[in-house]
Design a protein around this motif. Structure first.
Motif, PDB file in Angstrom:
ATOM      1  N   LEU A 199       0.884  -1.213   0.116  1.00 48.02           N
ATOM      2  CA  LEU A 199       0.095   0.134   0.100  1.00 48.02           C
ATOM      3  C   LEU A 199       0.784   1.194  -0.161  1.00 48.02           C
ATOM      4  CD1 LEU A 199      -2.513  -0.910   2.701  1.00 48.02           C
ATOM      5  CD2 LEU A 199      -2.956  -0.622   0.400  1.00 48.02           C
ATOM      6  N   PRO A 200       0.416   2.181  -0.599  1.00 51.69           N
ATOM      7  CA  PRO A 200       0.887   3.626  -0.605  1.00 51.69           C
ATOM      8  C   PRO A 200       1.017   3.906   1.004  1.00 51.69           C
ATOM      9  CG  PRO A 200      -0.655   3.773  -2.270  1.00 51.69           C
ATOM     10  CD  PRO A 200      -0.809   2.353  -1.692  1.00 51.69           C
ATOM     11  N   ALA A 201       2.273   4.875   1.294  1.00 54.20           N
ATOM     12  CA  ALA A 201       2.397   5.038   2.672  1.00 54.20           C
ATOM     13  C   ALA A 201       1.027   6.001   3.382  1.00 54.20           C
ATOM     14  CB  ALA A 201       3.450   6.117   2.941  1.00 54.20           C
ATOM     15  N   ARG A 202       0.471   6.535   2.657  1.00 55.68           N
ATOM     16  CA  ARG A 202      -0.746   7.243   3.235  1.00 55.68           C
ATOM     17  C   ARG A 202      -1.858   6.186   3.401  1.00 55.68           C
ATOM     18  NH1 ARG A 202      -1.689  13.004   2.625  1.00 55.68           N
ATOM     19  NH2 ARG A 202      -3.775  12.651   1.995  1.00 55.68           N
ATOM     20  N   THR A 203      -2.224   5.635   2.430  1.00 53.14           N
ATOM     21  CA  THR A 203      -3.207   4.572   2.486  1.00 53.14           C
ATOM     22  C   THR A 203      -2.760   3.501   3.759  1.00 53.14           C
ATOM     23  OG1 THR A 203      -3.689   4.695   0.297  1.00 53.14           O
ATOM     24  CG2 THR A 203      -4.476   2.782   1.389  1.00 53.14           C
ATOM     25  N   ARG A 204      -1.585   3.190   3.731  1.00 52.58           N
ATOM     26  CA  ARG A 204      -1.300   2.193   4.927  1.00 52.58           C
ATOM     27  C   ARG A 204      -1.639   2.868   6.432  1.00 52.58           C
ATOM     28  NH1 ARG A 204       3.648   0.480   3.007  1.00 52.58           N
ATOM     29  NH2 ARG A 204       4.464   2.111   3.840  1.00 52.58           N
ATOM     30  N   LYS A 205      -1.067   3.854   6.189  1.00 47.31           N
ATOM     31  CA  LYS A 205      -1.158   4.827   7.812  1.00 47.31           C
ATOM     32  C   LYS A 205      -2.612   4.689   8.032  1.00 47.31           C
ATOM     33  CE  LYS A 205      -0.163   9.020  10.098  1.00 47.31           C
ATOM     34  NZ  LYS A 205       0.646  10.242  10.084  1.00 47.31           N
ATOM     35  N   ALA A 206      -3.618   5.244   6.870  1.00 45.56           N
ATOM     36  CA  ALA A 206      -4.988   5.418   7.464  1.00 45.56           C
ATOM     37  C   ALA A 206      -5.699   4.093   7.738  1.00 45.56           C
ATOM     38  CB  ALA A 206      -5.679   6.018   6.279  1.00 45.56           C
ATOM     39  N   LEU A 207      -5.239   2.912   7.023  1.00 37.51           N
ATOM     40  CA  LEU A 207      -5.592   1.813   7.391  1.00 37.51           C
ATOM     41  C   LEU A 207      -5.211   1.369   8.819  1.00 37.51           C
ATOM     42  CD1 LEU A 207      -7.315  -0.890   6.309  1.00 37.51           C
ATOM     43  CD2 LEU A 207      -5.145  -1.603   5.479  1.00 37.51           C
ATOM     44  N   GLU A 208      -4.031   1.394   9.075  1.00 34.43           N
ATOM     45  CA  GLU A 208      -3.609   0.852  10.294  1.00 34.43           C
ATOM     46  C   GLU A 208      -4.068   1.906  11.364  1.00 34.43           C
ATOM     47  OE1 GLU A 208       0.761   1.247   9.755  1.00 34.43           O
ATOM     48  OE2 GLU A 208       0.921  -0.754   8.889  1.00 34.43           O
ATOM     49  N   LEU A 209      -4.309   3.188  11.268  1.00 34.17           N
ATOM     50  CA  LEU A 209      -5.083   3.860  12.226  1.00 34.17           C
ATOM     51  C   LEU A 209      -6.431   3.512  12.830  1.00 34.17           C
ATOM     52  CD1 LEU A 209      -3.602   7.607  11.450  1.00 34.17           C
ATOM     53  CD2 LEU A 209      -3.031   6.268  13.466  1.00 34.17           C
ATOM     54  N   HIS A 210      -6.989   3.222  11.595  1.00 38.94           N
ATOM     55  CA  HIS A 210      -8.587   2.678  11.653  1.00 38.94           C
ATOM     56  C   HIS A 210      -8.821   1.455  12.137  1.00 38.94           C
ATOM     57  CE1 HIS A 210     -12.916   3.006  10.786  1.00 38.94           C
ATOM     58  NE2 HIS A 210     -12.580   1.697   9.867  1.00 38.94           N
TER      59      HIS A 210
ATOM     60  N   SER B 269     -13.979  12.490   4.092  1.00 39.10           N
ATOM     61  CA  SER B 269     -14.349  11.458   3.014  1.00 39.10           C
ATOM     62  C   SER B 269     -12.685  11.159   2.219  1.00 39.10           C
ATOM     63  CB  SER B 269     -14.898  12.431   2.017  1.00 39.10           C
ATOM     64  OG  SER B 269     -14.383  13.555   1.331  1.00 39.10           O
ATOM     65  N   ARG B 270     -11.750  11.711   2.326  1.00 45.72           N
ATOM     66  CA  ARG B 270     -10.510  11.421   2.020  1.00 45.72           C
ATOM     67  C   ARG B 270     -10.030  10.106   3.032  1.00 45.72           C
ATOM     68  NH1 ARG B 270      -7.799   9.051  -1.704  1.00 45.72           N
ATOM     69  NH2 ARG B 270      -5.753   9.703  -1.755  1.00 45.72           N
ATOM     70  N   ALA B 271     -10.273  10.418   4.276  1.00 38.36           N
ATOM     71  CA  ALA B 271      -9.723   9.417   4.965  1.00 38.36           C
ATOM     72  C   ALA B 271     -10.509   8.159   4.756  1.00 38.36           C
ATOM     73  CB  ALA B 271      -9.843   9.683   6.497  1.00 38.36           C
ATOM     74  N   HIS B 272     -11.902   8.079   4.592  1.00 46.45           N
ATOM     75  CA  HIS B 272     -12.751   7.180   4.284  1.00 46.45           C
ATOM     76  C   HIS B 272     -12.309   6.505   2.890  1.00 46.45           C
ATOM     77  CE1 HIS B 272     -16.178   4.869   2.591  1.00 46.45           C
ATOM     78  NE2 HIS B 272     -16.545   4.653   3.745  1.00 46.45           N
ATOM     79  N   GLU B 273     -11.894   7.257   1.925  1.00 48.13           N
ATOM     80  CA  GLU B 273     -11.385   6.583   0.561  1.00 48.13           C
ATOM     81  C   GLU B 273     -10.124   5.646   0.799  1.00 48.13           C
ATOM     82  OE1 GLU B 273     -11.013   9.965  -1.832  1.00 48.13           O
ATOM     83  OE2 GLU B 273     -12.987  10.422  -2.189  1.00 48.13           O
ATOM     84  N   LEU B 274      -9.175   6.142   1.669  1.00 45.81           N
ATOM     85  CA  LEU B 274      -8.047   5.589   1.936  1.00 45.81           C
ATOM     86  C   LEU B 274      -8.129   4.471   2.649  1.00 45.81           C
ATOM     87  CD1 LEU B 274      -5.592   8.782   3.042  1.00 45.81           C
ATOM     88  CD2 LEU B 274      -5.444   7.273   0.843  1.00 45.81           C
ATOM     89  N   VAL B 275      -9.162   4.317   3.776  1.00 45.35           N
ATOM     90  CA  VAL B 275      -9.176   3.045   4.484  1.00 45.35           C
ATOM     91  C   VAL B 275      -9.941   2.177   3.728  1.00 45.35           C
ATOM     92  CG1 VAL B 275     -10.525   2.335   6.250  1.00 45.35           C
ATOM     93  CG2 VAL B 275      -9.206   4.172   6.739  1.00 45.35           C
ATOM     94  N   SER B 276     -10.916   2.604   2.710  1.00 45.94           N
ATOM     95  CA  SER B 276     -11.451   1.762   1.911  1.00 45.94           C
ATOM     96  C   SER B 276     -10.532   1.130   0.940  1.00 45.94           C
ATOM     97  CB  SER B 276     -12.711   2.382   1.311  1.00 45.94           C
ATOM     98  OG  SER B 276     -13.739   2.680   2.049  1.00 45.94           O
ATOM     99  N   GLU B 277      -9.859   1.858   0.187  1.00 40.98           N
ATOM    100  CA  GLU B 277      -8.694   1.315  -0.831  1.00 40.98           C
ATOM    101  C   GLU B 277      -7.879   0.380  -0.201  1.00 40.98           C
ATOM    102  OE1 GLU B 277      -6.817   4.889  -2.233  1.00 40.98           O
ATOM    103  OE2 GLU B 277      -8.729   5.619  -3.117  1.00 40.98           O
ATOM    104  N   GLY B 278      -7.390   0.662   1.159  1.00 40.25           N
ATOM    105  CA  GLY B 278      -6.483  -0.263   1.609  1.00 40.25           C
ATOM    106  C   GLY B 278      -6.920  -1.551   1.981  1.00 40.25           C
ATOM    107  N   LEU B 279      -8.469  -1.615   2.333  1.00 40.13           N
ATOM    108  CA  LEU B 279      -9.273  -2.784   2.876  1.00 40.13           C
ATOM    109  C   LEU B 279      -9.494  -3.373   1.626  1.00 40.13           C
ATOM    110  CD1 LEU B 279     -11.848  -1.483   5.508  1.00 40.13           C
ATOM    111  CD2 LEU B 279      -9.894  -3.274   5.722  1.00 40.13           C
ATOM    112  N   ALA B 280      -9.838  -2.948   0.556  1.00 45.92           N
ATOM    113  CA  ALA B 280     -10.101  -3.554  -0.766  1.00 45.92           C
ATOM    114  C   ALA B 280      -8.944  -4.310  -1.406  1.00 45.92           C
ATOM    115  CB  ALA B 280     -10.790  -2.564  -1.712  1.00 45.92           C
TER     116      ALA B 280
END
Length: 163
Positions: free
Chosen positions: A111-122, A141-152
């Motif tokens: 995962l890109p660093a920001r996506t990974r960070k958002a996913l781990e925080l959540h 909404s961007r935080a939601h997108e990052l978490v969703s992208e990471g989970l997907a």
């Protein structure tokens, strides 16, 4: 250990919900179990961390059930699979679970660093999307997108789908 928790979080929630009869409270129990697991893991290294984590969830859920007296009796915790069904742990199951965990760990690293960070925080930090947005200085909404992208991405990789 964090990726192990992520891989088993859904099963732990189902297990806790089965014992307590309260799926909304199960998430809190699993988070509490993770906190206790990480604290104890600093002092001792259990040979079977998944079993140990399920045991912590079981104990917390039984305590919660005793306080609420709402749930039916649980199934034998030594024979529970992720779906909450009675099932003996076989060597094949262990191999498959370890392989899934390896793939999940690789997926998180991809995962890109920001996506990974958002996913781990959540997922591991227990932060809400609003809190992630504040911490990362992005919109909710961007935080939601990052978490969703990471989970997907993680789900697709564990399910064998290439991106």
């Amino acid at each position: 250990m964090l990726t192990m928790f992520m891989a088993h979080q859904r099963g732990l929630r189902r297990y806790a919900a089965q014992i307590t009869g309260d799926s909304s409270h199960a998430e809190d129990l699993v988070q509490e179990a993770w906190l206790r697991f990480t604290k104890s893991n600093q002092q001792e290294h259990p040979n079977e961390p998944i079993s140990y984590l399920y045991r912590i969830v079981r104990n917390l859920a039984l305590d919660a059930r005793r306080h609420s007296s709402r749930a039916p009796l649980p199934m034998d915790p030594h024979h529970i699979d992720e779906a909450g069904l009675s099932n003996r742990l076989t060597s094949e199951t262990v191999v498959v679970a370890r392989d899934d965990l390896r793939v999940l760990m690789e997926a998180i690293e991809e995962l890109p660093a920001r996506t990974r960070k958002a996913l781990e925080l959540h997922r591991f930090g227990g932060l809400k999307l609003r809190e992630i947005a504040d911490r990362m200085e992005i919109s909710t909404s961007r935080a939601h997108e990052l978490v969703s992208e990471g989970l997907a991405h993680c789900r697709d990789r564990v399910n064998g789908e290439e991106q």
